[in-house]
Every structure is written in C-alpha cells, then in structure tokens.
Enzyme design. Structure first.
Site, PDB file in Angstrom:
ATOM      1  N   ALA B  45       0.835  -1.204   0.000  1.00  0.00           N
ATOM      2  CA  ALA B  45       0.000   0.000   0.000  1.00  0.00           C
ATOM      3  C   ALA B  45       0.870   1.255   0.000  1.00  0.00           C
ATOM      4  O   ALA B  45       0.742   2.117  -0.879  1.00  0.00           O
ATOM      5  CB  ALA B  45      -0.935  -0.013   1.207  1.00  0.00           C
ATOM      6  N   HIS B 267      -5.942 -17.830  10.329  1.00  0.00           N
ATOM      7  CA  HIS B 267      -5.700 -18.587   9.101  1.00  0.00           C
ATOM      8  C   HIS B 267      -5.597 -20.078   9.406  1.00  0.00           C
ATOM      9  O   HIS B 267      -4.864 -20.473  10.304  1.00  0.00           O
ATOM     10  CB  HIS B 267      -4.405 -18.078   8.463  1.00  0.00           C
ATOM     11  CG  HIS B 267      -4.258 -18.488   7.044  1.00  0.00           C
ATOM     12  ND1 HIS B 267      -4.067 -19.792   6.676  1.00  0.00           N
ATOM     13  CD2 HIS B 267      -4.285 -17.767   5.901  1.00  0.00           C
ATOM     14  CE1 HIS B 267      -3.971 -19.848   5.349  1.00  0.00           C
ATOM     15  NE2 HIS B 267      -4.106 -18.639   4.863  1.00  0.00           N
ATOM     16  N   SER B 285       0.820 -21.420   2.778  1.00  0.00           N
ATOM     17  CA  SER B 285      -0.164 -20.761   1.930  1.00  0.00           C
ATOM     18  C   SER B 285      -1.454 -21.559   1.771  1.00  0.00           C
ATOM     19  O   SER B 285      -1.449 -22.774   1.642  1.00  0.00           O
ATOM     20  CB  SER B 285       0.421 -20.515   0.547  1.00  0.00           C
ATOM     21  OG  SER B 285      -0.612 -20.172  -0.335  1.00  0.00           O
ATOM     22  N   ARG B 338     -11.614 -19.166   5.022  1.00  0.00           N
ATOM     23  CA  ARG B 338     -10.674 -19.383   6.110  1.00  0.00           C
ATOM     24  C   ARG B 338     -11.324 -19.507   7.477  1.00  0.00           C
ATOM     25  O   ARG B 338     -10.947 -20.362   8.276  1.00  0.00           O
ATOM     26  CB  ARG B 338      -9.697 -18.213   6.147  1.00  0.00           C
ATOM     27  CG  ARG B 338      -8.853 -18.206   4.931  1.00  0.00           C
ATOM     28  CD  ARG B 338      -7.953 -17.028   4.886  1.00  0.00           C
ATOM     29  NE  ARG B 338      -7.062 -17.198   3.751  1.00  0.00           N
ATOM     30  CZ  ARG B 338      -6.200 -16.290   3.338  1.00  0.00           C
ATOM     31  NH1 ARG B 338      -6.128 -15.130   3.968  1.00  0.00           N
ATOM     32  NH2 ARG B 338      -5.423 -16.520   2.315  1.00  0.00           N
ATOM     33  N   GLU B 454      -3.588  -2.775   4.807  1.00  0.00           N
ATOM     34  CA  GLU B 454      -4.154  -3.514   5.940  1.00  0.00           C
ATOM     35  C   GLU B 454      -4.474  -2.585   7.112  1.00  0.00           C
ATOM     36  O   GLU B 454      -5.322  -2.900   7.950  1.00  0.00           O
ATOM     37  CB  GLU B 454      -3.189  -4.631   6.375  1.00  0.00           C
ATOM     38  CG  GLU B 454      -3.826  -5.632   7.326  1.00  0.00           C
ATOM     39  CD  GLU B 454      -2.945  -6.834   7.649  1.00  0.00           C
ATOM     40  OE1 GLU B 454      -2.033  -7.149   6.862  1.00  0.00           O
ATOM     41  OE2 GLU B 454      -3.184  -7.460   8.700  1.00  0.00           O
ATOM     42  N   ARG B 464     -11.658 -11.833   5.297  1.00  0.00           N
ATOM     43  CA  ARG B 464     -11.037 -11.543   4.014  1.00  0.00           C
ATOM     44  C   ARG B 464     -10.819 -12.829   3.224  1.00  0.00           C
ATOM     45  O   ARG B 464     -10.373 -13.827   3.768  1.00  0.00           O
ATOM     46  CB  ARG B 464      -9.691 -10.856   4.224  1.00  0.00           C
ATOM     47  CG  ARG B 464      -8.929 -10.625   2.944  1.00  0.00           C
ATOM     48  CD  ARG B 464      -7.672  -9.845   3.159  1.00  0.00           C
ATOM     49  NE  ARG B 464      -6.634 -10.574   3.858  1.00  0.00           N
ATOM     50  CZ  ARG B 464      -5.885 -11.538   3.322  1.00  0.00           C
ATOM     51  NH1 ARG B 464      -6.082 -11.920   2.088  1.00  0.00           N
ATOM     52  NH2 ARG B 464      -4.948 -12.129   4.036  1.00  0.00           N
TER      53      ARG B 464
HETATM   54  C1  LIG Z   1       2.628 -14.690   5.983  1.00  0.00           C
HETATM   55  C2  LIG Z   1       1.596 -13.903   5.248  1.00  0.00           C
HETATM   56  C3  LIG Z   1       1.134 -14.347   4.011  1.00  0.00           C
HETATM   57  C4  LIG Z   1       0.174 -13.636   3.311  1.00  0.00           C
HETATM   58  N1  LIG Z   1      -0.238 -14.104   2.086  1.00  0.00           N
HETATM   59  C5  LIG Z   1      -1.129 -13.370   1.376  1.00  0.00           C
HETATM   60  C6  LIG Z   1      -1.535 -13.783   0.054  1.00  0.00           C
HETATM   61  O1  LIG Z   1      -1.086 -14.798  -0.472  1.00  0.00           O
HETATM   62  N2  LIG Z   1      -2.410 -13.006  -0.621  1.00  0.00           N
HETATM   63  C7  LIG Z   1      -2.909 -11.860  -0.091  1.00  0.00           C
HETATM   64  O2  LIG Z   1      -3.673 -11.186  -0.769  1.00  0.00           O
HETATM   65  N3  LIG Z   1      -2.541 -11.453   1.141  1.00  0.00           N
HETATM   66  C8  LIG Z   1      -1.666 -12.166   1.885  1.00  0.00           C
HETATM   67  N4  LIG Z   1      -1.296 -11.733   3.135  1.00  0.00           N
HETATM   68  C9  LIG Z   1      -1.776 -10.445   3.622  1.00  0.00           C
HETATM   69  C10 LIG Z   1      -0.993  -9.319   2.986  1.00  0.00           C
HETATM   70  O3  LIG Z   1       0.331  -9.732   2.758  1.00  0.00           O
HETATM   71  C11 LIG Z   1      -0.941  -8.075   3.844  1.00  0.00           C
HETATM   72  O4  LIG Z   1      -2.199  -7.760   4.309  1.00  0.00           O
HETATM   73  C12 LIG Z   1      -0.433  -6.898   3.042  1.00  0.00           C
HETATM   74  O5  LIG Z   1       0.752  -7.217   2.375  1.00  0.00           O
HETATM   75  C13 LIG Z   1      -0.233  -5.696   3.920  1.00  0.00           C
HETATM   76  O6  LIG Z   1       0.370  -4.674   3.182  1.00  0.00           O
HETATM   77  P1  LIG Z   1       0.514  -3.235   3.775  1.00  0.00           P
HETATM   78  O7  LIG Z   1       1.191  -2.433   2.723  1.00  0.00           O
HETATM   79  O8  LIG Z   1      -0.775  -2.762   4.280  1.00  0.00           O
HETATM   80  O9  LIG Z   1       1.462  -3.397   5.061  1.00  0.00           O
HETATM   81  P2  LIG Z   1       2.920  -4.008   5.271  1.00  0.00           P
HETATM   82  O10 LIG Z   1       3.450  -4.672   4.064  1.00  0.00           O
HETATM   83  O11 LIG Z   1       2.877  -4.780   6.526  1.00  0.00           O
HETATM   84  O12 LIG Z   1       3.838  -2.756   5.465  1.00  0.00           O
HETATM   85  C14 LIG Z   1       3.829  -1.992   6.626  1.00  0.00           C
HETATM   86  C15 LIG Z   1       4.848  -0.903   6.472  1.00  0.00           C
HETATM   87  O13 LIG Z   1       4.660   0.048   7.513  1.00  0.00           O
HETATM   88  C16 LIG Z   1       5.891   0.341   8.118  1.00  0.00           C
HETATM   89  N5  LIG Z   1       5.593   0.724   9.498  1.00  0.00           N
HETATM   90  C17 LIG Z   1       4.784   0.088  10.378  1.00  0.00           C
HETATM   91  N6  LIG Z   1       4.726   0.776  11.521  1.00  0.00           N
HETATM   92  C18 LIG Z   1       5.504   1.847  11.369  1.00  0.00           C
HETATM   93  C19 LIG Z   1       5.851   2.937  12.211  1.00  0.00           C
HETATM   94  N7  LIG Z   1       5.337   3.075  13.425  1.00  0.00           N
HETATM   95  N8  LIG Z   1       6.710   3.853  11.713  1.00  0.00           N
HETATM   96  C20 LIG Z   1       7.210   3.749  10.458  1.00  0.00           C
HETATM   97  N9  LIG Z   1       6.901   2.762   9.633  1.00  0.00           N
HETATM   98  C21 LIG Z   1       6.065   1.823  10.084  1.00  0.00           C
HETATM   99  C22 LIG Z   1       6.727  -0.878   7.958  1.00  0.00           C
HETATM  100  O14 LIG Z   1       8.078  -0.533   8.013  1.00  0.00           O
HETATM  101  C23 LIG Z   1       6.295  -1.341   6.567  1.00  0.00           C
HETATM  102  O15 LIG Z   1       7.047  -0.646   5.601  1.00  0.00           O
HETATM  103  C24 LIG Z   1      -0.341 -12.447   3.851  1.00  0.00           C
HETATM  104  C25 LIG Z   1       0.114 -12.002   5.082  1.00  0.00           C
HETATM  105  C26 LIG Z   1       1.061 -12.712   5.791  1.00  0.00           C
HETATM  106  C27 LIG Z   1       1.494 -12.214   7.131  1.00  0.00           C
END
Ligand SMILES: Cc1cc2nc3c(=O)[nH]c(=O)nc-3n(C[C@H](O)[C@H](O)[C@H](O)COP(=O)(O)OP(=O)(O)OC[C@H]3O[C@@H](n4cnc5c(N)ncnc54)[C@H](O)[C@@H]3O)c2cc1C
Ligand code: SF4
Ligand code: FES
Lengths: 249, 671
Positions: B45, B267, B285, B338, B454, B464
């Site tokens: 995101a 999950h 997965s 799930r 997220e 989800r």
């Molecule tokens: C093991 C696993 C497998 C998954 N598999 C799937 C899948 O196959 N398909 C699917 O659709 N979804 C899957 N998901 C869910 C999906 O990966 C996540 O919901 C999604 O990638 C979240 O993306 P995001 O950009 O919101 O956050 P994230 O990728 O978690 O990024 C968070 C960012 O915020 C930063 N951050 C956090 N707090 C702070 C702070 N206080 N100060 C500064 N920076 C901060 C971190 O450094 C990071 O850069 C999976 C999740 C997991 C855990």
C-alpha cells in the site's frame, strides 16, 4: 542443549568491539537460532545487562533482514536457509558457537550484529527498475506472451532477498551475485529490454562506487546464498556489462 | 450518536468510481511540486502510493522501520493476488469478484469500496507485468491462475509461493526509481511516533531515528498511514516481529476512529507451535488447500497412538480418516473460506482429535494429489503402465513445481518430509480486517490523514478472502489514493511548506520524548516480551477463535491489569539516544496493551457471529446449518467506528450503517 556462545559486541559504529562469552543452557533442538538468541537476551535483561542487538523481522526467510555470520559461515551451517530459518538441531550439545556480523567495508557495523546495508539501496536506485509509470492504461498483461522458460529464469533471479550474505562470504567483498540477480531478472523479460544496457552499466558503476570488491569467481557466494541464486547469473551480468560497454563506446 | 459520512458517490455502483474521478478536484502538475506528502509504510500500500504520488509530481517522504522499503511484511505473502481478468474463461467478472468479496466478508463491508476494488483489480496485473513482476505462466506464455478458498473460479495470479515478494519488489523498484530522481526521500529505520495536527488537519509526524534515537519533526500537507495490520496484539501471529499497531493507534488517539477492531482472520493453515520459546508462527499458503486434503483420525485410539509415536499417519486407511471439511461442507470441501476452515479445525482439536503432542494440529495430506498428478503426467509423457513408484515420482515433481518453496520451508521447521508424511497444520492469527475507519476517499476522520492497505478497515468486512489483501494494498496505493488525495490537496496549492518550528510540532515532539523517558525510567524487573506474551495469552484464550460475553469482559479487565503492571514493572535496558530494540518493542507493546482492550470491547458489543468474529452465544440452533455461525443483519449490519476518549474502555462507538443495494443479504452457506 547447552552451548557456549561467543558473540560480537560493539556499542556503535566507532567502537572497536570484541567477542563476549555467554553460556546458555536448556535450549530445545526445535527452537530456531533466533529463538535461541531471544532466550539469551531474556537472560541478559533479567541479569540487568544489555541484550544483543541483531537484525530480524519476518522470521520466515523472505524479508532478508536477518544477517548473522555463524561459525564462519553466512547464515550458519545449513544450506539454502536464512539465519532465521536455521534450527538448533544443526548444532551439537556442548558446542561453542561464534556469532558475528557481516563484515565488509561497504556494510559497516551499526551496533553489535547489525550492519548498514544501504549500499544495496543505492545500487537499486541506480537502475534496478523498469521505467514505467502507474497509469491504469498499461497494455493488457496477456498482450505480450513470455515463454515459460524465460519467465521461470526471471523468477529464479528475482528470488534474491537482498540479505548481503554473498558479500559477507566473499573474500573480496564482491556484490556481484546481488547485482547479477537484478540485472538478469529484467534481461530475461521483454519489458526490461529498452533499458537493458544502461541498467547494467549504471548498477555496476554504482556497485564500484560503493567500494565492493571484484569478483574472482571463487563461487563462495553461491554456496552461502540462502535463495540458491546461481553463479550463471554472474556470467550473464559479465556478458551484459561487456556488451553494454562496447555499445556505449 | 453522530453519523459518519462515508462520502460514497451517487449513481449506479458500476459508474460510481468513474464518475467520482471525473468530479473530484485535481492539482495541476506545477503545483504538485509545492506539496509534500508523508507516507508511513513501504509495503504494497505505502510503496505503491509513494511511487505513484512521486510520479505525479508530489514531494514524498516515506518511512519504514526496516532498513529497506523492500523488507515490509508484504514481502511474506505467498499464495497470490486476485484479479477479475477472466483469463481462464470460467465466468469471472468484476461483478463476480465484487460479489464473492462481499459475501466472503459476511456482508460487513461497504459495497461501493468493494466494487471499486474489483474494478481496478485488472489494472493491477497489467501494471505489475509492465514493471517486470515475473508471474507464473503457462507453456503457451500466458499468465497462469490458481483458485483460492471461498470462490468457484480461478482468478488468482501468483509467482511461485512468493507472490508478495515479487509484487513488493515491483513497488520497491518503482520507489527506487523515484528515490533516485529525488522525488521520494526515504527514511529507513525511522519509526513514526505520533501525528501532528495543525488547525485540526494532519500536517506532519514525529519520527524516531532508530539508529541515533533522535526525535525528528517532519511536516507535510497530508499524511498517509500504510503501516500494516495489528495481528501481533496476539503476540504469536504470522506477522513480522516488528509489525505493529502504533502508527494506527497514534492517529486513533488524535482523532481517527478505529473501525471493527475485533475482525481478525485466523488462518487455517499454519505450522503448529512447538514450544514456549516460539516467537512467531509460519503460514503455509492457503493455495495448498487446492491440492491438500485435511483430516484427523476417526478413532481416538489412532490419535493416541500417533501422539505417542507408535503409529504413523500414513498407516491409517481411508476408512480410518475423517476428512471433516469434505464431510461437513460437500460443496466447497477443503476450499471453504478461512474462518470456516479454522473453526472446524478447532472443533476437532477441542474434541480431542488433534494429532501432535500439544493436541493442536490436523493433517494436510497431498497423497491423493501426488497420485492424481503423477498419473496425468505419466499419460502426458506417454509412460505406459507406470508403477506406483513412477507415479509418485512424477506426482511429487508436479507438487514441487507448484509449492516447492513451501514444502522446503515446512521441512526446515518441522524436520519432516511433507511429500512422504502429511503436513501438520493449525490455525494462527494472520490478518486484521479491522483498522482505521476511512471514507470512500480513504480519508480518516482526521482531515488530511489517510489510511491504506491492511491498516484501514475498508474492503474485507468481517472476513477476508485469500489473495485479496495484496489486491487491496496495491489498489489503494496505485489506483485509489493518487486520485482521491488530490481532491483534498487542491485546497493547499498556495499554503506553502508547513513549518516545523510551530507550537504544535514542539508539543508533539515533547510528548513523544517524555513518553520514552517515562518508559526507560520505570527500571522494573520484567522484560517487554514477558508482558507481550501475557497479553497474547489473554487475547488467544478469550478473544480468539470463539468468544463469549464472560470471557470478553474478563479479558478487558485482565488486559487493563497487564497494562498497569507493564507501566510499573517493565525493564528496558540501554538508553534513548542509541539503537535500542527493547525500547522499540516497549513502545509498540504499550500500544498493543491499549488496543487489546478496545478489541475485546468491540467483540463484546457485537453480539452476533459474522466472518472471523464468532460469538458462542450466536449460533444456528437447528436445521441444516445447526452449529454454524449466526449473523444478525437486523441489529448489526453496521461498521463500529470507535472514538478515543482517554481510556480504551471509554471509547465511544459511532455506527456506519451498511446498505446493500446491489447484493442480496444471504446466509453464507458452503455446504
Ligand atoms: C505470511 C503472510 C502471508 C500472506 N499471504 C497473502 C496472500 O497470499 N495473498 C494476499 O492477498 N494477502 C496475503 N497476506 C496479507 C498481505 O500480505 C498483507 O495484508 C499486506 O501485504 C499488507 O500490506 P501493507 O502495505 O498494508 O502493510 P505491510 O506490508 O505490513 O507494510 C507496513 C509498512 O509500515 C511500516 N511501518 C509500520 N509501523 C511503522 C511505524 N510506526 N513507523 C514507520 N513505519 C512503520 C513498515 O516498516 C512497513 O514498511 C499475507 C500475510 C502474511 C502475514
Ligand atoms: S544473491 Fe543471495 S546472498 Fe546475495 S543478497 Fe541475494 S539472496 Fe542474499
Ligand atoms: S528475518 Fe526475514 S529473512 Fe530472516
């Protein structure tokens, strides 16, 4: 299991640093190496001492954050795993285990076992991308079929997690495996062709600027790489670079 | 009770987004150069948003707590990303993806948002392929798809078992290009500690340089929070060790409503825990459920024999196995959503049929798939009358091609070969559907503060579907925010740079410093992990897969107590002005200890079962659905958005009533 740990402690970048000895007992062989360090740190905190600082995040072998040099090997004695995937069953009861940071002048220590890998960032910024903007009007993803073997090759190269074990393990501190993986990924794909030559030149130039050493084909990097990035990509990078240098003259 | 304005555009659902894009204000390119945007987070995101906003001409500052944007936890996503491309010609469409997502979310999401998500899903795949993301392909060179739980079409795109990695590296490469051009300033190893409001608008953040400990002030015209999910409130989850709720929680305390905190996804296919030292749980997965069959032994004798190591699961005949998902849900079988799969595993294990020493594991068995694929392959290769060994060899190769890295990961952790012995799995906390409330433009209740990925609550309702989070993160970042943020910023073209030497910034920085000092000076006797584990235990036992009023009420009190103990007795070695991982953990756990209580309060208030939220008091009592979750649309078809009032238990609920105009509310049935 009971172990004797010899851990590199260094307060900050300017501190000289040195090995400290910590005995540790009652470790399960099913614990991961980092969970063993968690136990050590809990113990240190309870004793009123400073815990050991080490880098880690996903703890499932994909983020590339963890980076320990264990008994003289990057990511420890197991093959094709990162430090966080290493399990204590790989060690013997009573063993002495040396834990050190990556060592390379291009990746200096920040504290204890944590190093600064921002040189990799700058190499990526020099050319590790395809210049395409987000528009919502890109051509349909299936408009350009890509032969499966090529797509698979690109995927193999793209698997690199940017951990830096290749550098840490190389006697010349070369970053060739890392750079080769990125350059190769794009070179296999039609989308990567337009900037192909410039990319190879720019990334290699930045790599040299960062002070990484030359590749002398010892092959140590391939052995320690947790993702099995193959030396054949280095050969490919050499060809790409040579071709590009000739073309640019 | 105030009403929340979700700002859903007028008109038929399929025209809303197009019309909205045409109606909203734009900022002209020359003016964008004078506008700063802070993006907290570099996952799918945040990374996608930062790159796109910078391409458009805005000045972007990005923050991540890791040492590189590429290490955000999106990297760990394995299975895939959905898109309504209908490349398989199996009847998929934007409407069907929209419908499946709303249904999968148990009718607790906002229709207009979900429709938009489905609408832009195809663009995501186009964009990623253009960036060089090496998705899996068929022999003809076209993109391959797999199917995921809860749906009847094949619309999931993937890159081996590393889809998140490849998508994130795509977004990261786009970021790198902009960092190189000076359009994004990247702040690695920086943690956002608070948001700064000036005249009620989000105008910047306070960040801590995690190497030097310096408290820094950063200003901007808008702030985007894309900091990921808060599953680590359970201590054990599939999240990264550093994943945290702090950025979201800090904006909540400054006025952003927190929506549906109790919606958590547990999950079904994770590697079971093995001991007290366990620091995190590893996902296998969901795509494995395409080919794996889930079972436990039918007879208690076999369970005992297996636990004592006297019998191997491979010795059990088909008759002696209970394929409980296939038995209970014949239509969807092993591919039920799930939440359904997780509760079914818990039900069997609670009844005593768990197959490992802890009694918390069921089998995921690939034997049938290996046989099936082996025979197909033998046929393809023209091997006549292949013997069993040959079939298994060929079949294992097919499975390896599809899931090799997952099988390897399993073997490294459990030390057992899953090609030969069925995998053991158990549910684990994985994803949080709840999050910061935001309107159709992704703006929170703080003007100028946005939430994406997220971290927001937007699209998944109470549950989800697999492969939809990656889709949502990239949709928010590449295709939604870049448009909607302009509507707000159009008013800021002549504001000029926001100064950081204002009383508002000074006060926020002082507050952050004082909180850190307070933590460090407690000098108690117990580690941060000690409290985090205690919190996790309460959350898992009372606020986990099944919840009831008594347990939830107790949990609220227990969490409050742990929080009070924490502030009296935590021990944080080291100082503030240095790299100090214990201090980092402490600030995050302090926030989890507040969020946990609100989480339980929200679960208590929602006296229905829906999606991942299962209230033991609300189950079907008879008929075909007996024992299944009972939703209550009459009283609970709303989003619960909580306003902070000082103590988590004093939070005030605001309701956004959900209207379903394009989809008929139905009981979810996967039978
Ligand atoms: C093991 C696993 C497998 C998954 N598999 C799937 C899948 O196959 N398909 C699917 O659709 N979804 C899957 N998901 C869910 C999906 O990966 C996540 O919901 C999604 O990638 C979240 O993306 P995001 O950009 O919101 O956050 P994230 O990728 O978690 O990024 C968070 C960012 O915020 C930063 N951050 C956090 N707090 C702070 C702070 N206080 N100060 C500064 N920076 C901060 C971190 O450094 C990071 O850069 C999976 C999740 C997991 C855990
Ligand atoms: S090539 Fe291998 S060792 Fe080097 S950074 Fe990439 S994954 Fe790590
Ligand atoms: S902690 Fe992520 S690869 Fe080891």
């Amino acid at each position: 299991m009971n172990l004797t740990l010899k851990v590199w402690r260094q307060k900050n970048a300017n501190d000289k640093g040195g090995l400290e000895t910590y005995p540790i007992t009652g470790i399960s062989e099913h614990a991961s190496f980092l969970e063993m360090l968690d136990v050590l740190n809990e113990q240190l905190i309870n004793d009123g001492k400073e815990p050991v600082a080490f880098d880690h995040d996903c703890r499932e072998g994909i983020c590339g954050t963890c980076s320990l040099y264990i008994n003289g090997e990057a990511h420890g004695p197991d093959r094709k795993v990162t430090t966080c995937q290493l399990h204590m069953r790989m060690f013997k009861d009573g063993e002495t285990v040396y834990i050190e940071p990556w060592r390379s002048k291009s990746m200096p220590v920040i504290k204890d076992l944590i190093v600064d890998r921002t040189a990799f960032e700058r190499i990526q910024q020099a050319g590790g991308f395809i210049s395409v903007n987000t528009s919502g009007n890109t051509q349909d993803a299936n408009a350009l079929p890509i032969a499966k073997p090529m797509a698979d090759k690109a995927m193999d190269a793209a698997t690199c997690i940017g951990c830096g074990a290749c550098v840490a393990t190389c006697k010349n501190s070369s970053a060739m495996l890392f750079v080769a993986a990125k350059v190769s990924q794009y070179s296999y794909l039609p989308q990567g062709q337009v900037e192909r030559k410039q990319r190879a030149l720019n990334m290699v130039e930045q790599m040299d600027k960062e002070g990484f050493g030359n590749c002398t084909n010892t092959g140590a990097c391939e052995v320690e790489c947790p993702k099995g990035i193959s030396l054949e990509f280095i050969a490919r990078l050499n060809r790409e670079y040579l071709g590009a240098s000739v073309a640019s003259e | 009770m105030s009403t929340l304005d979700s700002k859903i555009p007028e008109g038929p659902i399929k025209d809303k987004w197009t019309k909205h894009k045409n109606d909203i204000n734009l900022v002209n390119p020359a003016n964008k150069r004078h506008i700063d945007i802070i993006v907290v987070g570099t996952g799918l995101a945040g990374g996608a948003a930062a790159a796109s906003l910078a391409e458009m001409g805005y000045k972007v500052k990005s923050f991540a707590y890791q040492d590189s944007p590429r290490r955000a936890h999106s990297i760990a996503a394995q299975g895939g990303i959905n898109a309504a491309k209908n490349y398989q010609n199996d009847g998929d469409s934007i409407y069907r993806l929209f419908y499946d997502t709303v249904k999968g979310g148990d009718y607790r999401s906002r229709e207009a948002n979900v429709y938009r998500l489905a609408e832009v899903s195809g663009n995501i795949i186009d964009q990623c392929v253009a960036q060089g993301v090496p998705f899996a392909r068929e022999y003809g060179g076209l993109l391959d798809n797999r199917s995921f739980g809860g749906v009847l079409v094949s619309r999931t795109f993937y890159a081996k078992g590393q889809t998140g990695q490849q998508l994130l590296l795509g977004a990261y490469s786009a970021m790198c290009r902009q960092i190189g051009k000076g359009k994004i300033t990247m702040y690695n190893r920086h943690e956002m500690m608070d948001v700064v409001l000036v005249d009620g608008k989000a105008r910047g953040i306070i960040a801590r340089n995690m190497i030097t400990g310096e408290i820094e002030k950063h200003s901007a015209h808008a702030v985007v929070i894309a900091s990921g999910g808060y599953g680590n409130v359970f201590f054990l989850s599939t999240n990264a060790m550093g994943s945290n709720a702090s950025a979201a929680w800090k904006i909540h305390k400054k006025g952003a409503y927190f929506a549906n905190p109790c919606y958590t996804q547990i999950h079904p296919t994770c590697i079971p825990r093995s001991g007290d030292f366990q620091s995190k749980l590893t996902l296998m997965s969901e795509s494995l459920r395409n080919d794996g069959r889930i079972w436990v032994p039918k007879n208690m004798d076999d369970v005992m024999a297996i636990r004592e190591g006297k019998k191997s699961p491979t010795e059990l005949t088909e008759d002696e196995r209970d394929y409980y998902l296939e038995r209970r849900y014949p239509a969807f079988g092993n591919l039920v959503p799930r939440d359904v799969a997780s509760r079914a595993a818990k039900e069997r294990c609670d009844a005593g049929y768990g197959v490992n020493a802890t009694g918390e594991a069921v089998y995921l068995d690939f034997k049938a798939a290996i046989n099936r694929y082996g025979k197909q392959k033998a046929h393809l290769l023209g091997v006549e009358n292949p013997n069993d060994a040959k079939i298994i060899e060929l079949g294992e190769a097919v499975i390896e091609e599809k899931y090799g890295n997952l099988f390897q990961m399993y073997e490294k952790i459990i030390d057992e070969n899953p090609y030969k012995t069925p995998m053991m799995i158990y549910p684990a906390v994985h994803y949080t559907m709840g999050g910061i409330w935001c309107d159709y433009n992704l703006m929170t209740t703080i003007p100028g503060c946005y939430a994406a990925g997220e971290a927001n609550f937007s699209d998944h309702g109470a549950n989800r579907l697999g492969a939809s989070a990656l889709m949502q993160g990239l949709a928010d970042g590449y295709f939604v925010l870049p448009y909607t943020i302009g509507d707000y910023l159009a008013d800021d073209i002549s504001t000029g740079a926001i100064p950081t030497d204002s009383p508002e910034f000074d006060a926020a920085a002082k507050e952050v410093t004082e909180r850190l000092e307070k933590l460090i000076n407690i000098k108690g006797t117990k580690s941060v992990d000690y409290f985090h584990k205690k919190l996790g235990e309460v959350m898992w036992n009372n606020v986990g897969m099944a919840r009831n009023a008594k347990g939830l009420t107790e949990a609220m009190d227990e969490i409050k107590q742990i929080r009070e103990d924490f502030w009296k007795d935590v021990r944080i070695p080291g100082g503030m002005n240095e790299l100090n991982p214990e201090l980092e953990k402490a600030t995050r756990v302090a926030d989890f200890l507040e969020l946990g209580e609100l989480f339980a309060k929200d679960a208590l208030a929602r006296e229905e079962s829906c999606g991942g939220h299962f209230r033991e008091e609300s189950v079907e009592l008879d008929g075909e659905q007996k024992g299944e979750a009972k939703r209550n649309d009459k009283d609970f078809a709303y989003v619960a958005a909580w306003e902070y009032k000082g103590d988590p238990r004093d939070a005030v609920m605001h309701k956004e009533e959900l209207e379903f105009k394009d989809i008929e509310l139905k009981q979810r049935s996967y039978k």
